[in-house]
Motif scaffolding. Structure first.
Motif, PDB file in Angstrom:
ATOM      1  N   VAL A 169       0.842  -1.206   0.000  1.00 46.42           N
ATOM      2  CA  VAL A 169       0.000   0.000   0.000  1.00 46.42           C
ATOM      3  C   VAL A 169       0.873   1.251   0.000  1.00 46.42           C
ATOM      4  CG1 VAL A 169      -1.620   1.361   1.386  1.00 46.42           C
ATOM      5  CG2 VAL A 169      -2.011  -1.100   1.062  1.00 46.42           C
ATOM      6  N   VAL A 181      -7.776   1.731  -0.637  1.00 48.43           N
ATOM      7  CA  VAL A 181      -7.265   0.570   0.099  1.00 48.43           C
ATOM      8  C   VAL A 181      -8.415  -0.146   0.804  1.00 48.43           C
ATOM      9  CG1 VAL A 181      -5.676  -0.228   1.879  1.00 48.43           C
ATOM     10  CG2 VAL A 181      -5.081   1.761   0.470  1.00 48.43           C
ATOM     11  N   ASN A 183      -8.878  -3.290   3.261  1.00 51.87           N
ATOM     12  CA  ASN A 183      -8.222  -4.316   4.077  1.00 51.87           C
ATOM     13  C   ASN A 183      -9.123  -5.547   4.138  1.00 51.87           C
ATOM     14  OD1 ASN A 183      -6.849  -5.898   5.846  1.00 51.87           O
ATOM     15  ND2 ASN A 183      -7.083  -4.564   7.612  1.00 51.87           N
TER      16      ASN A 183
END
Length: 276
Positions: A169, A181, A183
């Motif tokens: 990232v 992003v 997760n």
């Protein structure tokens, strides 16, 4: 010798759910191994007549198809939907999430970067949901020669290490203007990894139990090996060697997310027998 189980280990939510689905389905076939544990797959075959097919091309007279925890490709799912077979979806919800993200973000014009093993069935499935450019990497260096657009969305295989995901990232944030992003690393994976690290730092021998083709189990073993040199990866109690335990005072035990309790109990019992 003290035997200590990690604070977090073994069956995760997605695997427990898939096992229950398979047991209730009976007389069905899974598309690929339901989970990465041969012992549990054999139990399902013997007790519930749930057999394993390598892919949809092997379907013949089966009436029910169970989609494995790792999911299948979008194209294979479409073919199943166009057949007469009953589809029973045991895809882990934590795997469905990155599939949906890849589909949505690629339609919005984002290049997709997946942190994971390109040959893993979960990653193959997730990748298939991206409509545009998609890249699968295990290390940020693999992105050096790739010309990315200025809009990138990044997801992770559910069983990968958070620290490595963060490195990728950070690399992308320096390379492109907009990085979204997501997760997608499973909480159970993170908890098991933290627990094995904590225990391996204190133990003088570690036993990691799970399928040798299981990504999350191999990650546990590698983490354990970093902190305890005498770490061993086994699938069941038959692989234990009494010599490993000579002059050891503290044995730590952990298990992958596809490892059932009955296998863990068998391993612990055999280690206890070595002590006597």
């Amino acid at each position: 010798m003290k035997i200590e189980l990690a604070n977090s280990y073994g069956f995760c939510f997605g695997v427990k759910r898939a096992i229950k689905i398979a047991e209730n389905a009976k007389d069905a076939a899974t598309i690929g191994p339901l989970i990465h544990n041969n012992e549990e797959i054999n139990r399902l075959k013997i007790n519930f007549n749930v057999k394993t097919l390598e892919g949809i091309s092997e379907i013949t007279e089966e009436k029910k198809a169970i989609i494995r925890t790792h999911g299948i490709t979008k194209n294979d799912l479409s073919k199943l939907k166009n057949s007469d077979i009953k589809i029973i979806d045991a895809t882990c919800p934590f795997v469905t999430k990155p599939q949906q993200i890849c589909e949505k973000m690629s339609k919005e014009g984002y290049d997709i970067v997946i942190f994971g093993d390109e040959n893993h069935p979960e990653v193959k499935g997730v990748k298939s949901y991206a409509d545009g450019k998609v890249y699968v990497v295990l290390d940020e260096s693999e992105l050096d020669n790739i010309k990315l657009s200025q809009k990138v969305a990044v997801v992770s295989q559910t069983t990968r290490k958070v620290e490595k995901f963060m490195q990728i990232v950070n690399y992308l944030m320096l390379k492109t203007k907009e990085v979204r992003v997501f997760n997608t690393i499973c909480n159970a994976t993170f908890e098991n990894q933290e627990a094995v690290k904590e225990l391996a730092e204190r133990a003088d021998i570690m036993i990691i139990i799970g399928g040798k083709n299981s990504s999350n189990t191999k990650q546990l073993y590698l983490i354990s090996k970093n902190f305890c040199n005498d770490s061993y990866l086994i699938e069941n109690e038959s692989e234990l060697n009494e010599e490993w335990f000579r002059n050891k005072n503290h044995c730590g035990v952990s298990a992958g997310a596809s490892t059932p309790d009955w296998i863990i109990q068998n391993v612990v019992k055999k280690i206890e027998d070595f002590k006597n």
